[in-house]
Design a protein around this motif. Structure first.
Motif, PDB file in Angstrom:
ATOM      1  N   TYR A   7       0.849  -1.190   0.000  1.00 13.74           N
ATOM      2  CA  TYR A   7       0.000   0.000   0.000  1.00 13.74           C
ATOM      3  C   TYR A   7       0.891   1.248   0.000  1.00 13.74           C
ATOM      4  CZ  TYR A   7      -3.693  -3.258   1.377  1.00 13.74           C
ATOM      5  OH  TYR A   7      -4.565  -4.312   1.424  1.00 13.74           O
ATOM      6  N   ASN A  33      -5.814  -3.068   8.465  1.00 16.84           N
ATOM      7  CA  ASN A  33      -7.166  -3.641   8.405  1.00 16.84           C
ATOM      8  C   ASN A  33      -8.114  -2.727   7.633  1.00 16.84           C
ATOM      9  OD1 ASN A  33      -6.453  -5.904   9.883  1.00 16.84           O
ATOM     10  ND2 ASN A  33      -7.084  -5.037  11.844  1.00 16.84           N
ATOM     11  N   GLU A  83      -7.319  -2.989   3.947  1.00 17.53           N
ATOM     12  CA  GLU A  83      -7.829  -4.241   3.387  1.00 17.53           C
ATOM     13  C   GLU A  83      -9.341  -4.166   3.187  1.00 17.53           C
ATOM     14  OE1 GLU A  83      -6.440  -7.035   6.267  1.00 17.53           O
ATOM     15  OE2 GLU A  83      -4.537  -7.393   5.224  1.00 17.53           O
ATOM     16  N   GLU A  84     -10.041  -3.565   4.138  1.00 15.40           N
ATOM     17  CA  GLU A  84     -11.500  -3.403   4.013  1.00 15.40           C
ATOM     18  C   GLU A  84     -11.841  -2.568   2.781  1.00 15.40           C
ATOM     19  OE1 GLU A  84     -13.058  -1.695   7.570  1.00 15.40           O
ATOM     20  OE2 GLU A  84     -12.410  -3.379   8.833  1.00 15.40           O
ATOM     21  N   LYS A  85     -11.068  -1.500   2.581  1.00 17.65           N
ATOM     22  CA  LYS A  85     -11.320  -0.644   1.408  1.00 17.65           C
ATOM     23  C   LYS A  85     -11.060  -1.408   0.119  1.00 17.65           C
ATOM     24  CE  LYS A  85     -10.353   4.084  -0.190  1.00 17.65           C
ATOM     25  NZ  LYS A  85     -11.577   4.094  -0.940  1.00 17.65           N
ATOM     26  N   ASP A  86     -10.028  -2.261   0.114  1.00 15.64           N
ATOM     27  CA  ASP A  86      -9.727  -3.116  -1.033  1.00 15.64           C
ATOM     28  C   ASP A  86     -10.901  -4.043  -1.354  1.00 15.64           C
ATOM     29  OD1 ASP A  86      -7.337  -2.218  -1.930  1.00 15.64           O
ATOM     30  OD2 ASP A  86      -6.138  -3.893  -1.203  1.00 15.64           O
ATOM     31  N   HIS A  87     -11.443  -4.686  -0.301  1.00 12.20           N
ATOM     32  CA  HIS A  87     -12.522  -5.637  -0.493  1.00 12.20           C
ATOM     33  C   HIS A  87     -13.785  -4.942  -1.005  1.00 12.20           C
ATOM     34  CE1 HIS A  87     -10.431  -8.361   2.672  1.00 12.20           C
ATOM     35  NE2 HIS A  87      -9.960  -8.558   1.464  1.00 12.20           N
ATOM     36  N   GLU A  88     -14.024  -3.723  -0.526  1.00  9.77           N
ATOM     37  CA  GLU A  88     -15.182  -2.971  -0.995  1.00  9.77           C
ATOM     38  C   GLU A  88     -15.032  -2.639  -2.476  1.00  9.77           C
ATOM     39  OE1 GLU A  88     -15.905   0.449   1.375  1.00  9.77           O
ATOM     40  OE2 GLU A  88     -16.288  -0.698   3.204  1.00  9.77           O
ATOM     41  N   VAL A  90     -13.431  -4.372  -4.682  1.00 10.56           N
ATOM     42  CA  VAL A  90     -13.637  -5.599  -5.463  1.00 10.56           C
ATOM     43  C   VAL A  90     -15.126  -5.883  -5.601  1.00 10.56           C
ATOM     44  CG1 VAL A  90     -13.354  -8.104  -5.403  1.00 10.56           C
ATOM     45  CG2 VAL A  90     -11.413  -6.616  -4.868  1.00 10.56           C
ATOM     46  N   ARG A  91     -15.907  -5.695  -4.511  1.00  6.07           N
ATOM     47  CA  ARG A  91     -17.339  -5.958  -4.568  1.00  6.07           C
ATOM     48  C   ARG A  91     -18.063  -5.019  -5.527  1.00  6.07           C
ATOM     49  NH1 ARG A  91     -16.803  -6.893   1.105  1.00  6.07           N
ATOM     50  NH2 ARG A  91     -17.499  -4.786   1.594  1.00  6.07           N
ATOM     51  N   ASN A 124       1.586  -8.894   7.457  1.00  8.14           N
ATOM     52  CA  ASN A 124       0.552  -9.139   6.444  1.00  8.14           C
ATOM     53  C   ASN A 124       0.507  -8.080   5.345  1.00  8.14           C
ATOM     54  OD1 ASN A 124      -0.250  -7.259   8.332  1.00  8.14           O
ATOM     55  ND2 ASN A 124      -2.411  -7.795   8.227  1.00  8.14           N
TER      56      ASN A 124
END
Length: 202
Positions: free
Chosen positions: A31, A190, A193-198, A200-201, A73
């Motif tokens: 990042y 964390n 990572e949450e922003k990354d997952h959002e 992708v969705r 991580n």
């Protein structure tokens, strides 16, 4: 006897797969972050300590510097910007491409410096290139007698109304407590990572 041989063969195959087919560990995500704060807030010292560099070689950043800070991580590529008066007006030129923000403030500073830090943080939180990004706000120099508590900083900086709906963390820190500092960065990872997952969705 034949059954025992089959069991031995199965065990051998399982061991072979575990040893030879495991493959390299997955690459840690990287990042790109920007680190801002006034001169004397301790940005350079904190980042150098995270990189296990000698404190004897720490020199205040006058322009900008980039450090790759490894965590278990993730790897954080942190672009630290100098905090002098004549440099702060150019901060926004270096915001592009940032995925998160670290803002370091001196919790034991004078009222004037704290007011300046508040204004700079407010500007960053509302900047078009930063306003949607996760923020880690570090109230540094907690080991000093004049240090303000996290609650005092939160109230003075008006973080609750200003940063409502944004992803932000306010944490106390000092060079004497590296575990707490690493935990603060883990919380930031964390959020990243949450922003990354959002994304992708979407």
């Amino acid at each position: 006897m034949k059954e025992m041989k089959n069991q031995d063969l199965t065990s051998s195959l399982m061991c072979f797969r575990a040893l030879c087919c495991k493959g390299p560990p997955p690459a840690r995500p990287e990042y790109d972050l920007v680190c801002i704060g006034l001169t004397g807030s301790g940005k350079t010292s904190l980042l150098s300590k995270l990189c296990s560099e000698s404190p004897d070689n720490v020199v205040s950043t006058t322009g900008f510097s980039i450090k790759a800070v490894p965590f278990q991580n993730a790897i954080l590529n942190i672009k630290e910007l100098g905090g002098a008066d004549n440099i702060r007006k150019y901060w926004s030129r270096y915001y592009q491409g940032s995925q998160g923000v670290i803002f370091v403030l001196d919790s034991a500073s004078s009222e004037d410096d704290l007011e300046t830090a508040r204004n700079e943080l407010h500007s960053a939180l509302q900047h078009p290139q930063l306003c949607t990004l996760p923020f880690l706000i570090l109230a540094n120099h907690q080991d000093k007698p004049a240090a303000r508590s996290v609650q005092e900083v939160k109230k003075y900086f008006e973080l609750e109304p200003l940063a409502r709906g944004k992803r932000w963390i306010l944490q106390p820190c000092s060079l004497d407590d590296m575990e707490a500092l690493k935990d603060s960065f883990s919380q930031l990872i964390n959020l990243l990572e949450e922003k990354d997952h959002e994304a992708v969705r979407m």
